[in-house]
Scaffold this active site. Structure first.
Site: not given
Ligand code: PMP
Length: 357
Positions: A61
């Protein structure tokens, strides 16, 4: 490959020159072949993990935080001294708080109670103010982290929500960053199967667009925890919305940035198998990943079986490893926590082994 630099010091890779700030240490993460996992789990395909846990703030992120913030600055919508408010499961908060610290913004993060103390403590050190909200609050209830963030922006002058759920820069960070890097790094120059968990869906949407543009036959596998409703067809979510322990993936609403038409196959994962798989990635590959990385591994195995590709030596599979186990030292990293939650009856490798497919 190893080489010697001018002073004769042995190094594994060429070093980048000094960065102007930590913001330049976001992106450009390693892609690592998971050959021990391949052997242990009888996978003939080539499995690669994109090590997003090695970003400056510790997660995938960071990429969207720096891109959303700098783009809003460029458009003149925000300026140093303003207040950034963001509802997040923690990692976007850490990314935004890190960029905010470097660029001089006040930062307020609203996050559900479920998210780990480790994330909260890092946010505090980065100077963010934190508002915890009930984990059970539905996304549209007045108590949810999203509603609370909206209320705060209405009250605080010069405050903005970058809004990872709607902001197109979330998807573009992965289209121009994560996916473009993977295509450059993967020795075969292509990705046949791409596996990622979906939270906001920015990672899977941005990467899927890039991969399908390059090779329309690329199979995109979405990983969705039991208790979330992002998977399709709907029958996969039959158990309905309930709480679960893996952090960062899954929601009780479909975020605006998630384009589910790009996903070929959804796989549901349980807490137990995700945490066991994350522990096995750590034990076998020395990759210090978090629980959603374990979910991605479980998702990859299940998808390869469903697509009948597990024994194909010519298939290239890439999984996203979104964050680090350092976010979860008091949670799945701890044997006693695993046992207390019934995720592990014993901590022998044999048990780990049998806990997921
Ligand atoms: N894994 C973790 C630990 C995350 O913090 C996130 C973000 N919410 C994600 C996966 C998924 O990423 P995205 O928001 O791009 O779908």
């Amino acid at each position: 490959m190893e080489h010697a630099n001018k002073s004769g010091v042995q190094r594994w890779k060429a070093l980048p020159p000094a960065a102007d700030s930590v913001l330049e240490c976001i992106g450009g993460t390693p892609l690592v072949r998971l050959s021990r996992v391949e052997r242990a789990l009888d996978v003939a395909c080539k499995l690669y993990g994109k090590c997003e846990f090695l970003n400056a703030g510790g997660s995938v992120k960071d990429r969207i935080a720096v891109r959303m913030l700098l783009e809003a600055e460029r458009q003149g919508r925000i300026k140093p001294g303003d207040t950034l408010i963001e509802p997040t499961s923690g990692n976007t908060g850490i990314g935004i708080a890190l960029v905010a610290a470097v660029r001089g913004y006040r930062c307020i993060i609203t996050m559900p109670e479920k998210m780990s103390e480790e994330k909260v403590n890092i946010l505090k050190l980065l100077g963010a103010e934190i508002v915890r909200t009930p984990t059970e609050a539905a996304f549209d209830s007045p108590d949810s982290h999203i509603s609370v963030a909206r209320r705060l922006t209405a009250e605080i002058p010069n405050s903005f929500i970058l809004d990872q759920y709607q902001n197109p820069e979330n998807v573009l960070a992965h289209y121009h960053g994560t996916a473009a890097e993977i295509l450059e790094q993967v020795p075969e120059g292509r990705v046949d199967v791409f596996v990622a968990g979906a939270g906001t869906g920015g990672t899977i949407t941005g990467c899927a667009r890039r991969f399908k543009e390059q090779a329309p036959a690329t199979k995109i596998v979405g990983v969705d925890p039991e208790g979330s409703i992002l998977a399709q067809p709907e029958a996969l979510n039959a158990k309905g919305v309930h709480s679960y322990a893996v952090e960062g993936i899954g929601y009780d609403f479909v975020p605006g940035v998630l384009d589910r038409s790009l996903v070929d196959l959804w796989v549901k994962t349980s807490d137990r198998e995700s945490f066991c798989a994350a522990r096995q990635l750590i034990a076998l590959e020395g990759l210090l990943v978090g629980g959603s990385s374990g979910a991605a591994l479980v998702g990859a195995l299940r998808a390869l079986d469903q697509l009948d590709l597990r024994q194909r030596t010519d298939v290239v599979v890439v999984l996203i490893l979104p964050d680090s186990c350092r976010n979860y030292m008091s949670k799945f990293v701890s044997d006693s926590w695993m046992m207390k939650h019934g995720f592990l009856d014993d901590v022998t490798p044999r048990e780990l082994w049998e806990a997921y497919p």
